[in-house]
Scaffold this motif. Structure first.
Motif, PDB file in Angstrom:
ATOM      1  N   THR A 142       0.839  -1.191   0.000  1.00 21.93           N
ATOM      2  CA  THR A 142       0.000   0.000   0.000  1.00 21.93           C
ATOM      3  C   THR A 142       0.880   1.249   0.000  1.00 21.93           C
ATOM      4  O   THR A 142       2.119   1.154  -0.026  1.00 21.93           O
ATOM      5  CB  THR A 142      -0.967  -0.012   1.207  1.00 21.93           C
ATOM      6  N   THR A 143       0.234   2.418   0.030  1.00 23.56           N
ATOM      7  CA  THR A 143       0.929   3.699  -0.094  1.00 23.56           C
ATOM      8  C   THR A 143       1.087   4.451   1.217  1.00 23.56           C
ATOM      9  O   THR A 143       1.747   5.482   1.254  1.00 23.56           O
ATOM     10  CB  THR A 143       0.147   4.622  -1.042  1.00 23.56           C
ATOM     11  N   GLY A 144       0.466   3.959   2.282  1.00 28.16           N
ATOM     12  CA  GLY A 144       0.446   4.706   3.535  1.00 28.16           C
ATOM     13  C   GLY A 144      -0.687   5.702   3.622  1.00 28.16           C
ATOM     14  O   GLY A 144      -0.827   6.404   4.634  1.00 28.16           O
ATOM     15  N   ALA A 145      -1.505   5.792   2.581  1.00 25.04           N
ATOM     16  CA  ALA A 145      -2.645   6.700   2.612  1.00 25.04           C
ATOM     17  C   ALA A 145      -3.605   6.283   3.725  1.00 25.04           C
ATOM     18  O   ALA A 145      -3.790   5.091   3.971  1.00 25.04           O
ATOM     19  CB  ALA A 145      -3.368   6.705   1.264  1.00 25.04           C
ATOM     20  N   PRO A 146      -4.227   7.243   4.394  1.00 23.73           N
ATOM     21  CA  PRO A 146      -5.129   6.907   5.504  1.00 23.73           C
ATOM     22  C   PRO A 146      -6.375   6.167   5.038  1.00 23.73           C
ATOM     23  O   PRO A 146      -6.855   6.377   3.933  1.00 23.73           O
ATOM     24  CB  PRO A 146      -5.476   8.279   6.109  1.00 23.73           C
ATOM     25  N   ASP A 223       1.866   9.048   4.577  1.00 23.65           N
ATOM     26  CA  ASP A 223       1.257   8.878   3.250  1.00 23.65           C
ATOM     27  C   ASP A 223       2.288   9.224   2.176  1.00 23.65           C
ATOM     28  O   ASP A 223       2.749  10.357   2.081  1.00 23.65           O
ATOM     29  CB  ASP A 223       0.037   9.797   3.147  1.00 23.65           C
ATOM     30  N   ARG A 224       2.626   8.237   1.338  1.00 19.82           N
ATOM     31  CA  ARG A 224       3.657   8.420   0.314  1.00 19.82           C
ATOM     32  C   ARG A 224       3.057   8.582  -1.087  1.00 19.82           C
ATOM     33  O   ARG A 224       3.772   8.481  -2.085  1.00 19.82           O
ATOM     34  CB  ARG A 224       4.604   7.211   0.338  1.00 19.82           C
ATOM     35  N   THR A 225       1.767   8.845  -1.166  1.00 19.34           N
ATOM     36  CA  THR A 225       1.093   8.914  -2.465  1.00 19.34           C
ATOM     37  C   THR A 225       1.755   9.932  -3.394  1.00 19.34           C
ATOM     38  O   THR A 225       2.023   9.636  -4.567  1.00 19.34           O
ATOM     39  CB  THR A 225      -0.391   9.270  -2.285  1.00 19.34           C
TER      40      THR A 225
END
Length: 302
Positions: A142-146, A223-225
């Motif tokens: 995943t990207t770390g997005a909440p 979040d690394r998006t």
């Protein structure tokens, strides 16, 4: 097989194994949270080498036979408050370790395949060191997005249980965890899980502290998006539809974040690599790499 332990900089040494022919661009397999290099099964690695791809797998820092940091891991309140030790590392540090390993082994551009946390590390390498990544595969990550790609509540409860104190407790805990997060669409091989867990303990009978520090590294990275928009490597995103550790939404947001990425959902797959998925996974990796190489060759010939 060639194996060793090399200095990758900043006081970190990584243990690694190289399999298959030393010629050609290797597939670098990056392991997940608390996982050692053997999380990539020998049988899967053999299928990849039989398809003509050299394979490199390794222990990240804080697991297995690689360097273990000495600062205390965060406790439950630290995770709740997101209060980290001054020496706490981030995913970017694990990415730098990976590039340091490539440098130490005199490897240039490679094919990166990362699983779970290893997918996050591979994504970060591709974003920050694009010249080192010929292709990228992000598996069950995943990207770390909440609010996306999060473990199920039932999984969180198991993750924060009392750490095992003996080899037998560690093996039994691994069986319970993989019965929960494993692939519902494939037979559960308890004997294989027990053997793998015993090997993990024998290589590193102190796994809990490293898991805590690695998990803090994931959460600290946030979040690394936006960073993933910098990825230019041809990217394939793979995710199981039965994943209770990293929800399938994590794969979907990863594919959306990386320009041109393709998403493939694997029916029945959870958060493990059962033997039944190995041929499919080897074929998908092989196809993606060959397509990426062909497109790169065509572009250079124009």
């Amino acid at each position: 097989m060639i194996e060793g332990r090399v200095d990758v900089g900043r006081g970190v040494h990584l243990a690694y194994q190289r399999l298959g022919d030393s010629e050609g661009t290797p597939i670098v397999l990056t392991a997940g949270l608390g996982q050692q290099l053997h999380i990539w099964p020998d049988g899967l690695c053999r299928l990849l080498t039989e398809r003509g791809h050299p394979v490199l797998r390794f222990d990240n820092r804080d697991v297995g036979e690689s360097t273990h940091l000495t600062f205390p891991p965060p406790g439950p309140l630290d995770f709740l408050r997101k209060r980290w030790h001054p020496e706490q590392y981030e995913l970017g540090d694990l990415a730098a370790d990976t590039v340091g390993l490539l440098d130490a082994l005199d490897l240039g551009s490679v094919h990166l395949v990362g699983m779970s946390m290893g997918g996050m590390v591979a994504q970060t390498v591709a974003a920050r060191y694009p010249e080192r990544v010929a292709s990228l595969i992000s598996l069950m990550s995943t990207t770390g997005a909440p609010r996306v790609g999060r473990p199920a509540l039932s999984t969180w409860r198991r993750m924060f249980g009392r750490p095992p104190r003996t080899r037998a407790e560690h093996v039994d805990a691994a069986v319970r965890m993989y019965r929960h997060i494993g692939s519902a669409g494939y037979p559960f091989d308890e004997a294989a899980v027990r053997a793998a867990a015993a090997l993990v303990w024998d290589r590193d009978p102190r796994p809990a502290a490293g898991v805590g520090r690695q998990l803090a590294g994931i959460l600290k990275s946030g979040d690394r998006t936006r960073e993933l928009r910098a990825v230019t490597a041809p990217t394939l995103v793979l995710h199981g539809d039965r994943d209770l550790m990293v929800a399938p939404t994590g794969g979907a947001v990863t594919a959306r974040a990386i320009a041109g990425a393709r998403l493939r959902t694997l029916t029945g797959l959870g958060h493990d690599l059962p033997e039944g998925i190995w041929p499919t996974l080897a074929d998908l990796i092989d196809e993606h790499i060959r397509t990426a190489v062909t497109r790169s060759t065509d572009a250079s010939n124009r």
